[in-house]
Design a protein around this motif. Structure first.
Motif, PDB file in Angstrom:
ATOM      1  N   SER A  97       0.852  -1.178   0.000  1.00 51.76           N
ATOM      2  CA  SER A  97       0.000   0.000   0.000  1.00 51.76           C
ATOM      3  C   SER A  97       0.898   1.243   0.000  1.00 51.76           C
ATOM      4  N   ARG A  99       0.971   3.727   1.951  1.00 55.77           N
ATOM      5  CA  ARG A  99       1.428   4.083   3.289  1.00 55.77           C
ATOM      6  C   ARG A  99       2.577   3.189   3.749  1.00 55.77           C
ATOM      7  N   ALA A 115       5.727   4.086   1.730  1.00 59.39           N
ATOM      8  CA  ALA A 115       6.312   5.352   2.170  1.00 59.39           C
ATOM      9  C   ALA A 115       7.028   5.206   3.512  1.00 59.39           C
ATOM     10  N   THR A 116       6.453   4.421   4.407  1.00 59.10           N
ATOM     11  CA  THR A 116       7.059   4.244   5.733  1.00 59.10           C
ATOM     12  C   THR A 116       8.356   3.461   5.650  1.00 59.10           C
ATOM     13  N   ASP A 137      -2.774  -1.499   7.190  1.00 63.58           N
ATOM     14  CA  ASP A 137      -1.385  -1.056   7.036  1.00 63.58           C
ATOM     15  C   ASP A 137      -0.607  -1.229   8.336  1.00 63.58           C
ATOM     16  N   ALA A 151       3.160  -0.333   8.700  1.00 67.65           N
ATOM     17  CA  ALA A 151       3.394   1.110   8.714  1.00 67.65           C
ATOM     18  C   ALA A 151       2.966   1.721  10.049  1.00 67.65           C
ATOM     19  N   VAL A 152       1.810   1.320  10.553  1.00 67.27           N
ATOM     20  CA  VAL A 152       1.317   1.870  11.821  1.00 67.27           C
ATOM     21  C   VAL A 152       2.309   1.588  12.939  1.00 67.27           C
ATOM     22  N   GLU A 201       5.593   3.594  12.458  1.00 71.59           N
ATOM     23  CA  GLU A 201       5.377   5.017  12.717  1.00 71.59           C
ATOM     24  C   GLU A 201       5.366   5.271  14.234  1.00 71.59           C
TER      25      GLU A 201
END
Length: 294
Positions: free
Chosen positions: A25, A27, A30-31, A282, A285-286, A289
């Motif tokens: 995904s 996100r 990107a992460t 996601d 990523a979560v 982050e």
């Protein structure tokens, strides 16, 4: 300073929310890119061989390493140089297959083998996969044939009529075997046979109620990550790994922080150090982050 020096992640069910669309995904992508830009090493850790990772992942410039076929191979994502390969010897692979076939009798056992970066599927496995996809489509459900999807993506998929004949012409050992059954009872009989057969000791990963994956004993994603950390002179305790299935459980046997996905099986969640949201949320990523401040 980041909490981790290396991030390892499974693909199917961890990064790929749907096998029909094997892409990260935006996100998650990107992460992971942000983590890489911050100096953290990134590594795919998949049951797939290198030739079946998918064009999307293979073209991402922020992925540094490939841990493939459940840890049987570790290679540089850019150069393809192999730093570790731990195959099942051919004679042991043949003995294991024959032991399972004897234990199964006339019951269905469909085989795949993974060697030389390619995936080899028995024709009967492909036919059953396509039939299942057709039944799902008729019921209005997501229709999916892994082999057809992989072939369309340009993956290195080969079809075999007999796994024993295919092994006979291979130049070396087998990185991984997998076998599917029609019932858990037959699977249990097969696993008993694998645990008592006369050959090299094996690692058996349960990746579904009726499917197991087989590597050489001691071969797993966890031990492969440890090898990679040693190669890079990284403290294994400063590694984090994400997974969701039975072939990810060896992460829990290593010194890394093992994070199970919210969609992981109960057995995987039970042994994980932490649990992230599901792949559809996601979760990788979560979690990154929150813990890396990305």
């Amino acid at each position: 300073m980041p909490n981790f020096d290396i991030i390892a992640f499974d693909l199917d069910g961890t990064i790929y929310a749907s096998p029909v669309h094997p892409v990260m995904s935006p996100r998650v992508e990107a992460t992971l890119r942000a983590a890489h830009d911050a100096g953290i090493v990134t590594a795919v850790a998949s049951g797939r061989p290198t030739g079946v990772l998918g064009s999307h992942v293979k073209n991402l410039d922020f992925i540094d390493w490939h841990i493939t076929v459940n840890g049987a191979m570790v290679s540089d994502a850019r150069t393809g140089d192999i730093i570790s390969e731990r195959p099942i010897p051919k004679d042991s692979a043949i003995a294991a297959i024959e032991a399972v076939k004897q234990a199964c009798g006339d019951a269905y056992n469909g085989w795949n083998l993974f060697a030389c970066g390619a995936a080899h599927f028995e024709r009967i496995v492909i036919e059953r996969s396509r039939q299942a996809a057709e039944r799902a489509a008729a019921l209005g459900r997501e229709s999916f044939s892994f082999v057809d999807s992989a072939l369309a993506d340009g993956s290195d998929i080969r079809i075999m009529d007999s796994i024993l004949d295919a092994i006979d012409v291979l130049p070396g050992g087998i990185d991984k075997l997998s076998v599917r059954f029609d019932s858990k009872d037959i699977l249990d009989q097969a696993c008993t046979a694998l645990n008592t057969y006369e050959g090299a000791p094996l690692e058996i990963a349960h990746v579904g109620p009726k499917e197991v994956e087989i590597t050489l004993a001691g071969v797993g994603k966890g031990s492969a990550l440890a090898q990679l950390c040693e190669h890079l002179d990284i403290d294994e305790r400063r590694s984090v790994a994400f997974g969701d299935s039975g072939n990810d459980v060896t992460f829990a046997q290593s010194a890394c922080t093992f994070v199970a996905m919210g969609n992981a099986t109960p057995e995987v969640k039970e042994i994980a150090d932490d649990i992230a949201p599901s792949v559809k949320e996601d979760g990788v990523a979560v979690w990154l982050e929150q813990h890396l401040g990305l």
